[in-house]
Design an enzyme around this catalytic site. Sequence first.
Site, PDB file in Angstrom:
ATOM      1  N   SER A 116       0.801  -1.215   0.000  1.00  0.00           N
ATOM      2  CA  SER A 116       0.000   0.000   0.000  1.00  0.00           C
ATOM      3  C   SER A 116       0.840   1.274   0.000  1.00  0.00           C
ATOM      4  O   SER A 116       1.665   1.481  -0.876  1.00  0.00           O
ATOM      5  CB  SER A 116      -0.957  -0.041   1.179  1.00  0.00           C
ATOM      6  N   HIS A 117       0.674   2.081   1.042  1.00  0.00           N
ATOM      7  CA  HIS A 117       1.352   3.377   1.104  1.00  0.00           C
ATOM      8  C   HIS A 117       2.777   3.250   1.632  1.00  0.00           C
ATOM      9  O   HIS A 117       3.476   4.242   1.722  1.00  0.00           O
ATOM     10  CB  HIS A 117       0.556   4.302   2.023  1.00  0.00           C
ATOM     11  N   ASP A 280      -2.116   6.731  -3.234  1.00  0.00           N
ATOM     12  CA  ASP A 280      -0.975   6.031  -2.655  1.00  0.00           C
ATOM     13  C   ASP A 280      -0.455   4.924  -3.567  1.00  0.00           C
ATOM     14  O   ASP A 280      -0.902   4.789  -4.720  1.00  0.00           O
ATOM     15  CB  ASP A 280      -1.355   5.467  -1.282  1.00  0.00           C
ATOM     16  N   ASP A 282      -0.851   1.718  -3.992  1.00  0.00           N
ATOM     17  CA  ASP A 282      -1.739   0.768  -4.664  1.00  0.00           C
ATOM     18  C   ASP A 282      -3.077   1.395  -5.065  1.00  0.00           C
ATOM     19  O   ASP A 282      -3.993   0.680  -5.487  1.00  0.00           O
ATOM     20  CB  ASP A 282      -1.972  -0.475  -3.805  1.00  0.00           C
ATOM     21  N   ASP A 284      -5.519   3.004  -3.364  1.00  0.00           N
ATOM     22  CA  ASP A 284      -6.774   3.024  -2.609  1.00  0.00           C
ATOM     23  C   ASP A 284      -6.914   4.242  -1.697  1.00  0.00           C
ATOM     24  O   ASP A 284      -8.010   4.583  -1.288  1.00  0.00           O
ATOM     25  CB  ASP A 284      -6.993   1.710  -1.832  1.00  0.00           C
ATOM     26  N   ARG A 285      -5.804   4.919  -1.396  1.00  0.00           N
ATOM     27  CA  ARG A 285      -5.917   6.118  -0.555  1.00  0.00           C
ATOM     28  C   ARG A 285      -5.950   7.375  -1.417  1.00  0.00           C
ATOM     29  O   ARG A 285      -5.477   7.365  -2.558  1.00  0.00           O
ATOM     30  CB  ARG A 285      -4.709   6.225   0.377  1.00  0.00           C
ATOM     31  N   LYS A 380     -11.267   0.617  -0.485  1.00  0.00           N
ATOM     32  CA  LYS A 380     -11.289   2.059  -0.623  1.00  0.00           C
ATOM     33  C   LYS A 380     -10.715   2.390  -1.994  1.00  0.00           C
ATOM     34  O   LYS A 380      -9.977   1.592  -2.576  1.00  0.00           O
ATOM     35  CB  LYS A 380     -10.543   2.740   0.508  1.00  0.00           C
TER      36      LYS A 380
HETATM   37  C1  G16 Z   1      -4.823  -0.185   5.664  1.00  0.00           C
HETATM   38  C2  G16 Z   1      -6.238  -0.615   5.749  1.00  0.00           C
HETATM   39  C3  G16 Z   1      -7.074   0.535   6.198  1.00  0.00           C
HETATM   40  C4  G16 Z   1      -6.543   1.117   7.498  1.00  0.00           C
HETATM   41  C5  G16 Z   1      -5.093   1.483   7.318  1.00  0.00           C
HETATM   42  C6  G16 Z   1      -4.395   1.996   8.561  1.00  0.00           C
HETATM   43  O1  G16 Z   1      -4.695   0.763   4.659  1.00  0.00           O
HETATM   44  O2  G16 Z   1      -6.685  -1.068   4.494  1.00  0.00           O
HETATM   45  O3  G16 Z   1      -8.376   0.089   6.335  1.00  0.00           O
HETATM   46  O4  G16 Z   1      -7.234   2.257   7.866  1.00  0.00           O
HETATM   47  O5  G16 Z   1      -4.396   0.354   6.868  1.00  0.00           O
HETATM   48  O6  G16 Z   1      -4.105   0.968   9.393  1.00  0.00           O
HETATM   49  P1  G16 Z   1      -3.184   1.097  10.652  1.00  0.00           P
HETATM   50  O7  G16 Z   1      -3.656   2.317  11.403  1.00  0.00           O
HETATM   51  O8  G16 Z   1      -3.424  -0.175  11.365  1.00  0.00           O
HETATM   52  O9  G16 Z   1      -1.759   1.293  10.177  1.00  0.00           O
HETATM   53  P2  G16 Z   1      -3.719   0.522   3.438  1.00  0.00           P
HETATM   54  O10 G16 Z   1      -3.919   1.700   2.556  1.00  0.00           O
HETATM   55  O11 G16 Z   1      -2.359   0.459   4.087  1.00  0.00           O
HETATM   56  O12 G16 Z   1      -4.141  -0.787   2.870  1.00  0.00           O
END
Ligand code: G16
Length: 545
Positions: A116-117, A280, A282, A284-285, A380
């Site tokens: 992801s990010h 981000d 991938d 989704d953000r 997302k």
């Molecule tokens: C993931 C989850 C999200 C979550 C985020 C933050 O995002 O898909 O639902 O809000 O992690 O998680 P944490 O606070 O546990 O680090 P992504 O964009 O990383 O897949």
Amino acid sequence: MVTIQTTPFSDQKPGTSGLRKKTRVFMQPHYVENFVQAVFNTVREDLPEGFADQTLVVGGDGRFHNRVATQTILRMAAANGFGRVLVGRDCMLSTPAASAVIRRRGALGGLVLSASHNPGGIDADFGIKYNVRNGGPAPESITQRIYEHSLKIKEYVTLDQPDFDLKGEGTFRIDNSEVVIIDPLADYTAVFEELFDFESLRALFARGFRMQFDAMNAITGPYAHHILEELLGAAAGTVINGTPLEDFGGLHPDPNLAHAPELVAHMNAPDAPDLGAACDGDGDRNLILGRNFFVTPGDSLALIAEHAQTCIPGYRAGLAGVARSMPTSTAVDRVAQAMKVPCYETPTGWKFFGNLMDAGLCTICGEESFGTGSNHVREKDGLWAVLCWLSIMAATSKPVSEVVREHWQRFGRSYYQRHDYEGLELATATEIIEALRSKLTTLADASIAGSRIARADDFSYTDSTDGSVSAHQGIRILLEDGSRIVCRLSGTGTEGATLRLYVERYLKDGGEGAIEAVLAPLVQAAREVVDLRARLGRDEPTIIT
Ligand code: G16
């Protein structure tokens, strides 16, 4: 087909969003294979007839190791007997696009390769997430079983076969399996064409509306070039950092004020365009900016919910309900109340929204971590949020800042910040949470930041659709004046631990207060309650978003 003997790794427990580790961890012999076989073994338990009639979707965000892991998965999927594997051309599929493909093609599920990010590269992060039939991340009941399988795995099956050439579209047949290389843009674009009024968005750009979209050298580059520039007619050059790179060009592809400085500087310049946005790694953000104006994720969610029915054809029938993760600002709650639709509060993690959407209870949802989305997919969706904002711009012809200020005038404003303390020892971070948890009963009668504490608890969620309970999802301190302090540990890090402290204060002041000043007493109180200085030797966070 070959069967390979292996031994378990003890650390393959999926977190907030799949299995995320340092890339070199995934590069160990058998590491990807063990996890993928654990996924297949888990899924097969619910599918006595096997995989022969099933489709699996595979793709990722293009980061380092994406291509190697994709080839591994394709060989294993064929060896495990999947009738069909759909893989994005050049191994690419953004996370929301993978969700769209799973749903539109009736697939059993998908493996999405991304951290992801988190940064990419051999010394950065990698991840694998399993998504289920509804297109969303596997729920905890499944990820727990995957973990259990990973702890007892003895062998996996694969093919003795060279890499597939995934550069162009086409189909490979191996015995009873086929590997189909698909256009990563097609299904996703089709979903958008069904939801949004492309004519009015084209007209918006034709009227001279200007935007800058920062793809952060990650997966949304090709999607944004295609949708924004080619289909909607945004000026060439609208998309910056638009070519996916294995290390994201050294950028940290996390769309927030700290990690998107190029976009922020551009949006704060005298000739700034009307809208700024970033996604981000991938896809989704999302980050949404106006001229010299930052839209917080909580406000963005509330505003999209407020305007969806009037501005976006896909939501003309109205919203069944909305949802937000517990730490996310309560701005959307007030919109839901005004619209007389339910608002659900879930733990952090997109997987919790899936059941609500499948049950038709929720249409739009979002999280403080720069994630917004709807029931069009089960992830997302960064570009979806961008098109929502473009739709609001097209319908209102007002600048971003004015649209947000009107919202604050009507609903009041949730002043909101997240303070992250990164790079902590896991033991220290765990102790902080445990100490806070043990204080909860004494906190119940106290006053902090000029208000009495109305409630202090450890958030536990009962899914109203299947009754499953997720406990210990973050400590909440709710004040009588509506302010909140929330504290939890991140579940997406790959190194040490990150403590997140969320502060929110609601004021019906038209939103014109200076956020630091408004939040200062609450921030101070939060740091004291959590006892940060004593436990960490510092109380300034690593990053504020
Ligand atoms: C993931 C989850 C999200 C979550 C985020 C933050 O995002 O898909 O639902 O809000 O992690 O998680 P944490 O606070 O546990 O680090 P992504 O964009 O990383 O897949």
